[in-house]
Motif scaffolding. Structure first.
Motif, short mmCIF file in Angstrom:
data_model
loop_
_atom_site.label_atom_id
_atom_site.label_comp_id
_atom_site.label_asym_id
_atom_site.label_seq_id
_atom_site.Cartn_x
_atom_site.Cartn_y
_atom_site.Cartn_z
N GLU A 1 0.82 -1.21 0.00
CA GLU A 1 0.00 0.00 0.00
C GLU A 1 0.86 1.26 0.00
O GLU A 1 0.62 2.20 -0.76
N TYR A 14 2.28 1.69 -3.34
CA TYR A 14 1.21 2.08 -4.26
C TYR A 14 0.96 3.59 -4.16
O TYR A 14 0.90 4.29 -5.17
N PHE A 15 0.87 4.06 -2.93
CA PHE A 15 0.63 5.50 -2.74
C PHE A 15 1.80 6.33 -3.25
O PHE A 15 1.61 7.38 -3.87
N GLN A 16 3.02 5.84 -3.00
CA GLN A 16 4.19 6.59 -3.49
C GLN A 16 4.17 6.72 -5.00
O GLN A 16 4.41 7.80 -5.55
N LEU A 17 3.84 5.62 -5.68
CA LEU A 17 3.81 5.66 -7.15
C LEU A 17 2.68 6.56 -7.65
O LEU A 17 2.87 7.35 -8.57
N GLN A 18 1.49 6.41 -7.04
CA GLN A 18 0.37 7.26 -7.48
C GLN A 18 0.68 8.73 -7.23
O GLN A 18 0.26 9.60 -7.98
N HIS A 23 -0.20 10.15 -10.68
CA HIS A 23 -1.63 10.45 -10.76
C HIS A 23 -1.91 11.69 -11.62
O HIS A 23 -1.20 12.69 -11.52
N SER A 51 -0.78 5.62 -14.40
CA SER A 51 -1.65 5.62 -13.22
C SER A 51 -2.63 4.45 -13.30
O SER A 51 -2.88 3.77 -12.30
N SER A 52 -3.17 4.18 -14.50
CA SER A 52 -4.06 3.02 -14.68
C SER A 52 -3.30 1.73 -14.47
O SER A 52 -3.78 0.79 -13.83
N ASN A 58 -2.80 1.10 -10.86
CA ASN A 58 -4.05 0.61 -10.27
C ASN A 58 -4.28 -0.87 -10.57
O ASN A 58 -4.63 -1.64 -9.69
N ASN A 59 -4.09 -1.24 -11.83
CA ASN A 59 -4.30 -2.64 -12.22
C ASN A 59 -3.33 -3.56 -11.48
O ASN A 59 -3.72 -4.60 -10.96
N TYR A 102 -1.76 -3.07 -8.72
CA TYR A 102 -2.08 -3.08 -7.29
C TYR A 102 -3.22 -4.05 -7.00
O TYR A 102 -3.13 -4.88 -6.09
N ASN A 103 -4.27 -3.98 -7.81
CA ASN A 103 -5.41 -4.87 -7.59
C ASN A 103 -5.05 -6.33 -7.83
O ASN A 103 -5.56 -7.21 -7.15
#
Lengths: 192, 595
Positions: A53, A56-60, A64, A83-84, A87-88, A90-91
C-alpha cells in the motif's frame, strides 16, 4: 533509483531519477510489465499488504493525473497510462488467486490451463460441495459469521501452504490449492 | 522515493485561482481558496446559498434574483434531477411551450455563478472544479461537464461530492481513519467509504441512489399535510397555495431538529389552519426512505470487505442531514460517532475549493477515487462481460480479447453497458459501435481487443482493434437516444434482489454457448474425424450432436449440459481445443506434464 534510458523529450540517453529525466525533468514511463517489479517487491507469494500500500501510494503520488493538470499533452498521456497501470497491478497483487497466476508465469509456467477450474481431487470436490450446502442453509447472522470465520481460517492456511510450495518449487501441488482457494474466495464473497 | 511534487519549470510564481462549485439540486455553492483561507462567493443580496432555480421570463433570471411570488410557474426547480434521466431531453420552460434540455437550463445556473463570482472577486476566474454525486453515471457526469463548459468555465476536474467533503474534514478537521460519508442532498443520496491518512485520501467504495433526496422527504411531508388537513380541497389548491404549504412543510422539517413538536399556521382559502407535526409523525413518514439509505450503507460496508468495528465514524453532508432523525437512526443502527461540525450545505464546495487550489498549484495531497458502477460489453446471448467492475480505482484501462461466434463472421457489434445485473438487457446501454472488416476466419480465430479507459473525471473512452487486421475505431461515449438512465437507482438494488433468477439465466445462456461452440468445433474438424474415427464412432458423434442441436431450442439446462459433456467425451481425441481468450496461457511449460 537510477536508470539510463532514452528520454522521449531529450531524445538522448539520460539518467532517470524517480521516473523523471535528470536533464529536462519530464516524467518517464515505468517500463515494467510484471506487478511485482512495478512495486519493487520480492517475488514471494505472501506479501506485506502494508508495504504494498505504501509503495502504491508513493507511485500514485508521482503518476496520478492530478499532478499533471498543467502539463503538456504527452506528459498527461504518460500519467494517465501509468496511473491506470499502477491501479491494475495493485489490484492484481491484492488478489490472492491472481498472485498465483503471476508467480507461475514468472517461473515460466502456464497460468491455469484454459482458465478452467476443474476438480481432479474427489475429496476436494466433496469438501467444497459440503461447504456450499452449509452456506445455502444458513438461518441466522451468527451462523453466517461462524462459517465466514471458518472460511477465512481455511484461506489463511491454504495461503501458507501455497507459499511454502512456491518456496520449495513444488508447482503441481499449487495447482490444486489454487482451485480450492478460488472456490473458497467465491463462497466467501457470496456470503456478503 | 521522493514524495514532493516537483514544480513545472515554467509555472507562474503567483498562485492560480480555482473555484469549487457544488451544483446542487436545491442550492448551489461556490467557494475559492485565496491564500490560506476559503471564502464563499456571495450574490448581490449577500447570500452564499444560491437557489438552483432558473426563470425564463422576458429575461433569464437565476437564484435569489427571482421573485418567486410572481414567477412561480415560469421557474424551473431541481434541474439537477433531470441529469439522471436524460441530460439532453426536452423540458418545457414557459407558457409558450418552448423547450430546452437540462444541459441548456443548467448552463444558465453556471453562467450566473460565474457572473456573481466575478463580481464578488472583482476579477475573472475561469478555472473551476465541479462536484457531482458519487453515484452519478457517465452520461450524467458528461452532461454536467458540458453545461459548465458552455457557460465558459474551464472545468479542470469533476470530483465526487462525498469525496470533496471528506477532503475538507481530512484537511481542516484532521480526521484520520476510515469514515463513511453519508451525503443526502436535495435530489441524490451518496454513501462513500474513505480511508483518510496524512496527505492521502482514498475512497474504498461508493454506493447510493441517484434519485433519492430531500425533495422526496419534502414531498412525503407535503402529501401528509394535504391528506391530513386539506383532504376535501386538496385538488382545488392554487399554485401559490401549494407553494406556501411547501414552504410551511419545509420549515417544519428544518425546525424539528431542535424541538419535538411544531405547530405552523397557514392561511389557505382565507382560512387559518394550524398544522401540528410531532417527531413521531415525522419518523413514521420518513422511515422508509431512511431505512433504505441504511440498507445501502450496510451493503457497501460488506462489499468493501470492511468490518463495522474498523469504521471510525460517519460524516454527515447535505442539507437533508440537518434532520435530527437521520443521525439518530444512523447511531441506533451502526453505533458510531457522527460528525457534522462542518456546515453540511457548504462543506462540499469548501472541499472542492481546497482540491482545486491543490490541483492548480501543486501539493503533497493525493486523492484517489473509484467508479460507482460496473462497465462492460454485451457478449453472445445478451450476457454482460464486466470489464471494469464497480469500485475500481480510477483512472483505469482494461483490455479484453473477444472472438467471433460463427465461421466467416466479418463484423461484430459492440454494445457498452453499465450496471450490476448479469444479463445485459437489464442494464443501461451507454452506446454501440460496429467493428467491421474482420477477415473471414473460422469461429473463435479472430481476436478483437476491446479497450475501456475511464479517466479521473469518470468519463469513458472505448476502442476496439482487430488484432489481425489492425482495424481500429475509437468512440467517445456521448449522449445518445439509446440511453435511458432512469433505471439507475434500480440497478444495484434489483441486481441484489434478483441475483438468483439472474444467475440461472446466465447459467442457461452459458450452457447453450458452450454447446454451440462444441458443435461448431466438430464441424471444423469433420474431415479429420472422418479419417481417424471408426464408423461406429462417427455415427455416435453425429447422433449426439443432432440431439444436442434439438435440445438447444429448449431451456433444459441439465440436458444440454449432459449432452455437451457426452459429445465432448466422444470427440475428445479429435476435436481441437478452441483457442482460448488468453494468449498468455499458451506460453510456458505445461503444468499437466508435471503431474
Amino acid at each position: 533509483m537510477e536508470v539510463i534510458i532514452p528520454c522521449w523529450n531529450c531524445q538522448t540517453d539520460t539518467k532517470v531519477v524517480d521516473f523523471r529525466c535528470s536533464i529536462c525533468n519530464k516524467i518517464q514511463n515505468i517500463r515494467k510489465t510484471n506487478p511485482y517489479d512495478i512495486f519493487n517487491l520480492k517475488q514471494c507469494y505472501l506479501i506485506d499488504n502494508e508495504e504494498l500500500e505504501i509503495k502504491y501510494f508513493q507511485l500514485q503520488n508521482i503518476f496520478h493525473p492530478d499532478k499533471f493538470i498543467n502539463s503538456a499533452e504527452k506528459e498527461k498521456e504518460i500519467s494517465a497510462y501509468e496511473s491506470s497501470n499502477i491501479n491494475n497491478a495493485y489490484n492484481l497483487l491484492l488478489n490472492n488467486v491472481d498472485r498465483i497466476k503471476i508467480l507461475l508465469k514468472l517461473k515460466g509456467y502456464k497460468a491455469n490451463p484454459n482458465n478452467e477450474e476443474s476438480f481432479t481431487d474427489k475429496d476436494l470436490l466433496e469438501e467444497i460441495m459440503e461447504l456450499q450446502n452449509r452456506c445455502m442453509s444458513i438461518e441466522n447472522e451468527n451462523e453466517k459469521v461462524k462459517i465466514k470465520t471458518e472460511i477465512i481460517e481455511k484461506i489463511r492456511i491454504i495461503e501458507l501452504e501455497i507459499n511454502s510450495n512456491f518456496e520449495k518449487e513444488k508447482i503441481p501441488e499449487i495447482k490444486n490449492l489454487s482451485v480450492k482457494l478460488s472456490y473458497l474466495e467465491k463462497i466467501k464473497k457470496n456470503l456478503n | 522515493m521522493n514524495l514532493i511534487n516537483i514544480d513545472e519549470p515554467n509555472k507562474k510564481s503567483l498562485t492560480s485561482k480555482c473555484l469549487g462549485i457544488d451544483f446542487g439540486t436545491t442550492n448551489s455553492v461556490c467557494s475559492i481558496k485565496i491564500g490560506e483561507k476559503v471564502i464563499f462567493i456571495e450574490d448581490s443580496k449577500k447570500m452564499n446559498l444560491i437557489p438552483s432555480i432558473v426563470c425564463f421570463d422576458k429575461t433569464v433570471k437565476v437564484g435569489n434574483d427571482i421573485d418567486l411570488e410572481k414567477n412561480l410557474q415560469s421557474s424551473i426547480f431541481s434541474i439537477k434531477r433531470y441529469f439522471t434521466d436524460n441530460p439532453d431531453g426536452q423540458i418545457v420552460i414557459n407558457s409558450k411551450s418552448d423547450c430546452l434540455s437540462p444541459v441548456d437550463i443548467a448552463k444558465e445556473i453556471f453562467s450566473y455563478l460565474k457572473k456573481i463570482s466575478n463580481n464578488f472577486l472583482n476579477e475573472e476566474v475561469n478555472d473551476c472544479i465541479i462536484t457531482v454525486p458519487a453515484y452519478y453515471d457517465e452520461r450524467a457526469r458528461s452532461g454536467i461537464m458540458r453545461s459548465a463548459l458552455m457557460s465558459g468555465f474551464n472545468v479542470r476536474r469533476l470530483i465526487n461530492e462525498p469525496t470533496a467533503a471528506a477532503f475538507a474534514y481530512g484537511l481542516d478537521k484532521k480526521k484520520r481513519g476510515k469514515f463513511l460519508v453519508y451525503d443526502l442532498g436535495g435530489g441524490t443520496f451518496d454513501i462513500s467509504l474513505l480511508n483518510l491518512k496524512d496527505n492521502l485520501f482514498k475512497v474504498i467504495g461508493t454506493s447510493g441512489d441517484a434519485k433519492l433526496g430531500g425533495d422526496d422527504l419534502d414531498q412525503l411531508l407535503l402529501d401528509y399535510i394535504l391528506n391530513t388537513y386539506f383532504d376535501p380541497i386538496k385538488n382545488d389548491l392554487s399554485h401559490s397555495e401549494i407553494l406556501s404549504l411547501k414552504r410551511a412543510s419545509k420549515s417544519i422539517k428544518e425546525n424539528l431538529q431542535s424541538v419535538n413538536n411544531i405547530v405552523a399556521e397557514v392561511t389557505i382559502k382565507n382560512k387559518k389552519t394550524n398544522i401540528e407535526i410531532s417527531m413521531n409523525v415525522i419518523e413514521k413518514i420518513f422511515n422508509e426512505i431512511i431505512t433504505k439509505t441504511i440498507k445501502i450503507t450496510d451493503q457497501l460496508i460488506k462489499d468493501c470487505n470492511v468490518k463495522v468495528d474498523e469504521i471510525d465514524g460517519f460524516i454527515l453532508v447535505g442539507g437533508s442531514t440537518r434532520l435530527a432523525l437521520i443521525p439518530k437512526k444512523i447511531k441506533e443502527y451502526f453505533k458510531k460517532d457522527i460528525y457534522s461540525e462542518m456546515d453540511p450545505d457548504r462543506v462540499v464546495s469548501y472541499g472542492a475549493a481546497l482540491h482545486g487550489f491543490d490541483l492548480l498549484n501543486g501539493s503533497n495531497n493525493l486523492l484517489l477515487d473509484v467508479t460507482p458502477l460496473s462497465l462492460g460489453i454485451e457478449t453472445m446471448g445478451g450476457l454482460m462481460e464486466k470489464i471494469i467492475p464497480r469500485n475500481s480505482n480510477i483512472p483505469v484501462v482494461k483490455e479484453q480479447t473477444f472472438t467471433t461466434n460463427e465461421n466467416g463472421q466479418t463484423s461484430i457489434k459492440i454494445s457498452i453497458i453499465q450496471g450490476e445485473r448479469e444479463t445485459s438487457s437489464k442494464n443501461t446501454l451507454l452506446g454501440e459501435f460496429i467493428l467491421s472488416d474482420i477477415e473471414p476466419k473460422p469461429a473463435g480465430i479472430p481476436r478483437i481487443k476491446v479497450r475501456f479507459s475511464l479517466d479521473v473525471d469518470g468519463i469513458l473512452y472505448v476502442s476496439a482493434i482487430d488484432e489481425s487486421s489492425g482495424n481500429e475505431k475509437n468512440i467517445v461515449i456521448k449522449t445518445n437516444k439509446d440511453l435511458n438512465i432512469s433505471e439507475m437507482k434500480k440497478l444495484v438494488e434489483s441486481s441484489i434482489k434478483n441475483a438468483k433468477e439472474d444467475m440461472d439465466t446466465r447459467l442457461l445462456i452459458e450452457s447453450k454457448i458452450k454447446a454451440s461452440r462444441l458443435i461448431n468445433e466438430i464441424e471444423n474438424v469433420k474431415d479429420q474425424i472422418e479419417t481417424l474415427c471408426t464408423k461406429k464412432d462417427i455415427e455416435n458423434i453425429n447422433k449426439t450432436s443432432n440431439m444436442l442441436k434439438k435440445e438447444m431450442k429448449t431451456n433444459n439446462k441439465e440436458r444440454i449440459e449432459t449432452l455437451t459433456d457426452n459429445l465432448n467425451e466422444q470427440t475428445k481425441n479429435f476435436a481441437q481445443r478452441l483457442i482460448d481468450k488468453n494468449f498468455e496461457n499458451f506460453v510456458g511449460k505445461d503444468l499437466d506434464i508435471l503431474e
